[in-house]
Design a protein around this motif. Structure first.
Motif, PDB file in Angstrom:
ATOM      1  N   UNK A  59      46.833  44.134  33.692  1.00 20.79           N
ATOM      2  CA  UNK A  59      47.388  44.422  32.629  1.00 20.79           C
ATOM      3  C   UNK A  59      48.898  44.455  32.609  1.00 20.79           C
ATOM      4  N   UNK A  60      49.457  44.149  33.504  1.00 21.86           N
ATOM      5  CA  UNK A  60      50.772  43.971  33.687  1.00 21.86           C
ATOM      6  C   UNK A  60      51.248  43.187  35.125  1.00 21.86           C
ATOM      7  N   UNK A  75      41.277  38.632  38.178  1.00 24.28           N
ATOM      8  CA  UNK A  75      40.784  39.671  37.061  1.00 24.28           C
ATOM      9  C   UNK A  75      41.528  41.014  37.022  1.00 24.28           C
ATOM     10  N   UNK A  76      41.544  41.233  35.625  1.00 23.60           N
ATOM     11  CA  UNK A  76      42.377  42.643  35.685  1.00 23.60           C
ATOM     12  C   UNK A  76      41.452  43.625  34.938  1.00 23.60           C
ATOM     13  N   UNK A  77      42.159  44.853  34.765  1.00 24.14           N
ATOM     14  CA  UNK A  77      41.637  46.197  34.703  1.00 24.14           C
ATOM     15  C   UNK A  77      42.101  46.413  33.076  1.00 24.14           C
ATOM     16  N   UNK A 114      37.204  49.226  34.148  1.00 26.05           N
ATOM     17  CA  UNK A 114      36.431  48.056  34.374  1.00 26.05           C
ATOM     18  C   UNK A 114      37.492  46.908  34.737  1.00 26.05           C
ATOM     19  N   UNK A 115      36.921  46.138  35.794  1.00 26.47           N
ATOM     20  CA  UNK A 115      38.236  45.005  36.132  1.00 26.47           C
ATOM     21  C   UNK A 115      37.341  43.934  36.022  1.00 26.47           C
ATOM     22  N   UNK A 116      36.684  43.484  34.928  1.00 32.43           N
ATOM     23  CA  UNK A 116      36.182  42.316  35.191  1.00 32.43           C
ATOM     24  C   UNK A 116      36.334  41.299  33.945  1.00 32.43           C
ATOM     25  N   UNK A 156      42.382  36.461  32.359  1.00 33.95           N
ATOM     26  CA  UNK A 156      43.748  36.623  31.859  1.00 33.95           C
ATOM     27  C   UNK A 156      43.611  36.625  30.400  1.00 33.95           C
ATOM     28  N   UNK A 157      42.847  35.979  29.634  1.00 29.89           N
ATOM     29  CA  UNK A 157      42.861  36.023  28.485  1.00 29.89           C
ATOM     30  C   UNK A 157      41.963  37.039  27.624  1.00 29.89           C
ATOM     31  N   UNK A 158      41.568  38.140  28.544  1.00 30.03           N
ATOM     32  CA  UNK A 158      40.974  39.150  28.041  1.00 30.03           C
ATOM     33  C   UNK A 158      39.426  38.963  27.743  1.00 30.03           C
ATOM     34  N   UNK A 159      38.916  37.773  28.395  1.00 29.98           N
ATOM     35  CA  UNK A 159      37.426  37.340  28.156  1.00 29.98           C
ATOM     36  C   UNK A 159      36.839  37.834  29.285  1.00 29.98           C
TER      37      UNK A 159
END
Length: 381
Positions: free
Chosen positions: A14-15, A29-31, A57-59, A62-65
């Protein structure tokens, strides 16, 4: 004046830093949380599985998909139960057992011999959810689900099995409450497929056959039930006759709509004790071309793996049932269920037999028709 809004990040949490050139986006992958949460990777790893599966959830790519290639890996991370969380589960179970220490409680412990899952219909980015107990974030089976499965087991024993183990439909009403929408009260409709109509008639025929040949206990419980609810559902004799014959008269319609009665049993939520971690299981449907594309059905379709969470075989479930008959119960009915049978009150004997039937033949949770949620061993008091 400085802004307190969390930064919109371009990195994995997220940052933070953006992905390095040449790296695939799905590897970072991001939270779905602000940077100050996503950067706490060590702390998030120690969260209960429910928090990792839902809140953090960390799945996300980078484009929030949603990641398409690492869904199982993401679920495997969500499935981990840290030692501190296992200790919390033990504490919750100890608290339940401390509360259920009286003679009006029944505690039964059983272990699964097949995977268990529940709450698949809950909303989640991966389309298949799971039931977690808030605010603890640990897996659980709601008490309402236990009651529904036990009711179905008791009705099966009362209507279809050669050995009913003491169960009758009036006993179901007294212990689990009257349900005007039960399977045996339904009527087949011409618009339904023939298979559904046959199943509806099977339940109705079994009900009327057993009602036409009641034993003494069945008759006593039915008479007492009609006497208790007669003020709402009509005269007692007329109500009893309509329940026995299951005719299409106005009386039976009024009875099933107004003959409400609270049952005597209360079911605690079940908190499973998993031997280690949850697991990611898989559905592999081949018929997307039929269900979604409108093509003829066939086994030549391309499989589409769908992952979901389960509890593995060997997971221990502790079922807690409380017996608390309403104050308006007739003394004869109360005496019947509290009379000693096989060295224990009759209500405990009945519930233990219903659990044994459900464990082996029916299952608990979701996907029971394909063998999930079966139990092997049990102990109780």
């Amino acid at each position: 004046m400085p802004s307190h809004k969390p930064p919109v990040g371009k990195g994995p949490a997220g940052g933070g830093p953006a992905p390095k050139p040449g790296k695939k986006a799905e590897e970072h992958l991001r939270v779905g949380a602000p940077n100050y949460i996503g950067n706490l990777s060590n702390e998030l790893a120690q969260c209960p599985p429910g928090h990792k599966f839902r809140l953090y959830f960390s799945g996300w790519e980078e484009n929030w998909r949603l990641t398409a290639t690492k869904r199982k890996e993401v679920l495997d991370k969500c499935a981990q139960i840290p030692p501190a969380v296992q200790k919390q589960i033990d504490g919750l179970l100890a608290r339940q057992k401390a509360v259920a220490s009286g003679a009006d409680f029944l505690i039964l412990t059983a272990k699964t011999n097949s995977p268990f899952t529940t709450g698949l219909g809950n909303e989640h980015p991966l389309e298949n959810g799971f039931s977690f107990l808030d605010p603890y974030g640990v897996p659980y089976l709601p008490g309402s689900g236990v009651k529904g499965a036990l009711r179905r087991a008791a009705e099966e024993l009362a209507l279809f099995e050669n050995e009913s183990y003491g169960w009758s439909i009036p006993a179901v009403w007294w212990l689990l409450g009257f349900d005007g929408h039960a399977a045996y009260f339904r009527k087949p409709e011409a618009s339904q497929p023939q298979l559904i109509q046959d199943e509806v008639n099977r339940w109705r025929d079994a009900y009327t056959n057993r009602m036409s040949q009641p034993d003494e206990a069945w008759n006593v419980l039915l008479h007492a039930f009609c006497d208790l609810v007669k003020s709402k559902a009509g005269p007692m004799d007329e109500l009893k006759a309509s329940l026995q014959t299951l005719g299409d008269s106005e009386t039976i319609r009024i009875a099933t709509r107004h003959a409400h009665m609270k049952g005597a049993l209360h079911f605690f939520d079940v908190i499973p004790r998993c031997p280690k971690n949850l697991r990611a299981d898989i559905m592999n449907p081949h018929y997307g071309h039929y269900y979604q594309g409108g093509e003829p059905p066939g086994d030549w379709g391309a499989p589409v793996p769908i992952f979901f969470l389960t509890l593995p075989a060997g997971t221990e479930f502790t079922f807690v049932v409380r017996y608390a008959p309403p104050p308006n119960w007739p003394p004869a009915v109360k005496g019947f269920f509290e009379a000693e049978v096989h060295g224990t009150p009759r209500w405990k004997d009945l519930i233990s037999n219903a659990f044994a039937f459900a464990w082996e033949w029916q299952g608990f949770g979701a996907k029971t028709s394909v063998g999930y949620g079966r139990f092997a061993t049990s102990t109780g008091r």
